[in-house]
Scaffold this motif. Structure first.
Motif, PDB file in Angstrom:
ATOM      1  N   ASN A  12       3.091   0.571   9.737  1.00  0.00           N
ATOM      2  CA  ASN A  12       3.604   2.131   9.827  1.00  0.00           C
ATOM      3  C   ASN A  12       3.521   3.188   8.250  1.00  0.00           C
ATOM      4  N   ARG A  36      -1.353  12.639   8.926  1.00  0.00           N
ATOM      5  CA  ARG A  36      -0.074  12.860   8.514  1.00  0.00           C
ATOM      6  C   ARG A  36       0.653  14.380   9.713  1.00  0.00           C
ATOM      7  N   GLU A  74       0.879  -0.651  -0.117  1.00  0.00           N
ATOM      8  CA  GLU A  74       0.151  -0.194  -0.033  1.00  0.00           C
ATOM      9  C   GLU A  74       1.015   1.032  -0.236  1.00  0.00           C
ATOM     10  N   GLN A  75       1.708   1.565   0.975  1.00  0.00           N
ATOM     11  CA  GLN A  75       3.061   2.485   0.806  1.00  0.00           C
ATOM     12  C   GLN A  75       2.305   3.235   1.745  1.00  0.00           C
ATOM     13  N   GLY A  76       1.186   3.364   2.286  1.00  0.00           N
ATOM     14  CA  GLY A  76       0.607   4.335   3.233  1.00  0.00           C
ATOM     15  C   GLY A  76       0.193   3.698   3.888  1.00  0.00           C
ATOM     16  N   PRO A  77      -0.595   5.052   4.999  1.00  0.00           N
ATOM     17  CA  PRO A  77      -0.761   4.117   7.147  1.00  0.00           C
ATOM     18  C   PRO A  77      -2.618   2.784   6.593  1.00  0.00           C
ATOM     19  N   ILE A  78      -3.918   3.138   5.550  1.00  0.00           N
ATOM     20  CA  ILE A  78      -5.185   3.182   5.553  1.00  0.00           C
ATOM     21  C   ILE A  78      -5.104   1.444   5.874  1.00  0.00           C
ATOM     22  N   VAL A  85      -5.900  14.210  -1.532  1.00  0.00           N
ATOM     23  CA  VAL A  85      -4.371  15.346  -1.544  1.00  0.00           C
ATOM     24  C   VAL A  85      -3.837  16.012  -1.188  1.00  0.00           C
ATOM     25  N   ARG A 145      -3.610  15.245  -5.645  1.00  0.00           N
ATOM     26  CA  ARG A 145      -4.592  14.037  -5.802  1.00  0.00           C
ATOM     27  C   ARG A 145      -5.470  13.393  -5.153  1.00  0.00           C
ATOM     28  N   HIS A 202       4.917   9.395   2.210  1.00  0.00           N
ATOM     29  CA  HIS A 202       4.401   9.036   1.288  1.00  0.00           C
ATOM     30  C   HIS A 202       2.953  11.074   0.835  1.00  0.00           C
ATOM     31  N   GLY A 216       1.070  10.689  -1.326  1.00  0.00           N
ATOM     32  CA  GLY A 216       0.647  10.313  -2.183  1.00  0.00           C
ATOM     33  C   GLY A 216      -0.986   9.792  -0.921  1.00  0.00           C
ATOM     34  N   THR A 217       0.595   8.499  -0.411  1.00  0.00           N
ATOM     35  CA  THR A 217      -0.671   7.736   0.221  1.00  0.00           C
ATOM     36  C   THR A 217      -1.238   7.562   1.350  1.00  0.00           C
ATOM     37  N   ASN A 242      -4.221   1.189  10.028  1.00  0.00           N
ATOM     38  CA  ASN A 242      -5.564   1.541  10.714  1.00  0.00           C
ATOM     39  C   ASN A 242      -6.715   0.871  11.041  1.00  0.00           C
ATOM     40  N   MET A 293      -4.737  13.010   4.963  1.00  0.00           N
ATOM     41  CA  MET A 293      -4.409  13.938   4.988  1.00  0.00           C
ATOM     42  C   MET A 293      -4.293  13.602   6.812  1.00  0.00           C
ATOM     43  N   GLY A 348      -3.110   5.953  -3.760  1.00  0.00           N
ATOM     44  CA  GLY A 348      -2.845   7.274  -3.454  1.00  0.00           C
ATOM     45  C   GLY A 348      -1.211   7.700  -4.977  1.00  0.00           C
ATOM     46  N   ALA A 349      -0.863   6.104  -4.955  1.00  0.00           N
ATOM     47  CA  ALA A 349       0.584   6.745  -6.349  1.00  0.00           C
ATOM     48  C   ALA A 349       0.498   5.802  -7.224  1.00  0.00           C
TER      49      ALA A 349
END
Lengths: 409, 409
Positions: free
Chosen positions: A378, B235, A192-196, A261, A288, B226, B228-229, A199, B232, A355-356
């Motif tokens: 993380n 952050r 994913e490269q994100g925290p969603i 974002v 984005r 990141h 993109g990923t 979480n 908000m 998002g990427a």
């Protein structure tokens, strides 16, 4: 079922192929590291009963025929190159999931109507020549002669030279282009490269859309003045104007909602002395969202705020659009297949936007695409700390396997 | 009356003594350019009937005896060194006004009770060794061995070495210190370096106070993510927090009034990539006001706002006080002498604060001081465009002359 032990072994082996040992994975496109990684994968792909071939962009395919002759292919894969000091999962998670799916299909002697191909895409990151999603762009017919013959890496090597040393003919890249209708579906599993997901405590993400990206570079110009002798009312402080824009960019993104974002990431303040009022501030805005309308509206609001701020404070500005990538919608039938398979296999899912950008984003112009995300610890990526538990990769791989079989009929 | 033609000739001659011809005046302390400028001034000072001597910090004095023996001196002057690519008036305007006043006193055979001394201060700008107001600090007994023997210029030359090549003994700097009560008054004419006089259309500024300066360096730390990923709401964007502080610093200065100014001039954003959420922002705050209470209050408000912003947004911060120079009050009797003389001579005046530090600021710890400002075109200084009409310098010199005669009785 996919096997975690094999996924783990493959990922650990690839993690060791880096030009920066101990400091994350650095495996640039067309490099010795990429060659070594591919040698390992070639053997494993052959052991999985696949027939290998390479196109003129360097993409490596492992094919398993279906019952139908000349039928469109179900293709799945990701990339094997990395950023400098990157992680072990961005790219390889998708490659090894595809490989493991192919192994299971062979072991269980699963017959499909459509042929299957796993693919190792070339230079997704663009870390070496600055032009990413290369392999998928070649398949979509979206590469230029300039980037092949004029773009250079840090050592001054052109992409054409790097390709030749890789045994490729740079004049024949166009041959890699795929005909419309020749790919039934392109599937990519990626971290994913994100925290969603972390979480939300979900196993996998099913991507519904890949966000559009708009990048602006803005310059605000005021007047350099002595910080001691210039009363506040005589100043044209470029940073005071800019700071209000920075803050408003954040506010507009939050107000826009729907996963919008926006980021001011690069800022240069000139002359940059503690006792001189800033004359010029140069900064980037990265915006984005999943819908073009939302992007357009947010960009308009940002620009209007900038105009108002500058006219109020007697500042000048330059607003430059540097990049505009439209959002990509994921094929809804593929998304539904993912949802169905995940319910059958009891894998918890989260419908989300990516998002990427990824190879799948580019492939959407030649085929229906689908994307699976696995969680990033993380939310970290593009750094040595990038991590996904092998069990999490395996769940994603299992979903990929089920979807491939369903789509190939 | 002072003569504009002589003031013009002197200033034009000094403007030509620069190591960067065509690109402003560059006349660093203890340099060949400073030596040449002093050779010219020595001759002119001798021609004005002055007796020359130099102290161990390099300050050059031209003395005219008064009727009283061993009486405290009325001293006036400025500096002759410049910043790199500076202007022709910052320093020389005060030197040449002092010289012209001495010439007139000689021509008119004016007798005073107290002795008079004009002074050429050494290294006011600190452009070479980074330690300014050197000459006045030596007179006030505020120099350190470290800055003499350890500080180096860009070529690696210590101040001690530069002093020796200038014929000075660095071990004897302390001898330059002046005894309390030995200076009846120290007067300095200087260009304003700001836009106030020009905007008010006044001939000269009479300085009532020299502002205090407080410099802070602040670091705000969030989390790199990141662009993109990372939604908000996940952050911790150091720049969003910082931007609100930048804006509030401006607002607090304006609200504080009484000539308070505050500037964020130096900003570094890390990692500084357009697609990464800023992890760290490092910036300066330069805060100046005529009263210590106003400075204290404004600084408290800024820090409290920073604390609130950071706690609201989950950011960490570091608040460092780098410099604290208290405000200096100008001697009210000297100010009144300036006002009286300017009325007699029909010179229009503006009572104001000095937003920059000067030798007079340091001299206030050993003598009552007074300062005269002459206008700066467009408020510009420390650049080749720095300009004051010769007629404007002459008006200031005339006021200086009258005040010197009155104060020396």
């Amino acid at each position: 079922m996919v096997r975690v032990d094999r996924i783990r072994k493959d990922l650990e082996f690839l993690a060791g192929i880096t030009s920066t040992p101990g400091e994350g994975v650095t495996r640039l496109a067309f490099s010795g590291e990429e060659t070594r990684a591919r040698e390992y994968l070639r053997k494993e792909m052959e052991a999985a009963g696949l027939e290998l071939y390479r196109d003129n962009a360097g993409n490596l395919f492992g094919r398993r025929e279906g019952r139908l002759k000349d039928a469109p292919v179900v293709m799945f894969g990701s990339h094997i190159d990395s950023v400098v000091h990157g992680g072990a999962f961005d790219g390889p998670a998708g490659i090894i999931s595809a490989l493991e799916a192919m192994r299971v299909i062979k072991e269980q002697s699963i017959e499909t109507s459509l042929p299957l191909e796993m693919v190792i895409m070339t230079e997704e990151e663009g870390g070496r020549f600055g032009s990413g999603v290369w392999g998928s762009r070649a398949m979509a017919g979206r590469v230029s002669r300039e980037e092949i013959f004029e773009g250079r890496d840090k050592e001054g090597i052109t992409k054409a030279e790097a390709m030749r040393s890789f045994g490729l003919d740079p004049e024949k890249v166009r041959d890699a282009e795929r005909a419309p209708g020749s790919i039934r579906a392109f599937l990519e599993l990626h971290i994913e490269q994100g925290p969603i997901l972390e979480n939300n405590g979900k196993d996998v993400g099913i991507v519904e859309s890949i966000v559009g990206i708009r990048t602006f570079f803005v310059t605000i110009r005021g007047k350099a003045d002595h910080a001691g002798t210039t009363p506040m009312e005589f100043r044209k402080d470029a940073l005071v104007g800019a700071s209000r824009v920075f803050s408003e960019v954040d506010t507009i993104a939050r107000r826009s909602g729907k996963g919008t974002v926006a980021t001011v990431g690069m800022v240069n303040v000139r002359p940059g002395a503690f006792n001189i009022v800033p004359e010029e501030v140069h900064f980037s805005i990265d915006l984005r969202a999943s819908s073009e309308e939302v992007i357009e509206k947010a960009a308009r609001e940002m620009k209007r705020f900038l105009e108002d701020q500058c006219s109020e404070q007697g500042l000048e500005f330059l607003w430059e659009e540097r990049l505009a990538v439209p959002p990509v919608n994921i094929d809804p039938t593929i998304r539904d297949v993912f949802v169905q398979v995940s319910e059958e296999k009891n894998i918890s899912t989260h419908l989300m936007a990516s998002g990427a950008g990824h190879d799948a984003m580019v492939m959407a112009s030649v085929a229906p695409v689908g994307m699976i995300f696995v969680p990033s610890r993380n939310g970290k990526s593009h750094c040595p700390e990038e991590w996904t538990d092998y069990e999490q990769v395996a769940k994603g791989a299992d979903l990929l396997l089920g979807a491939v079989i369903k789509l190939a009929g």
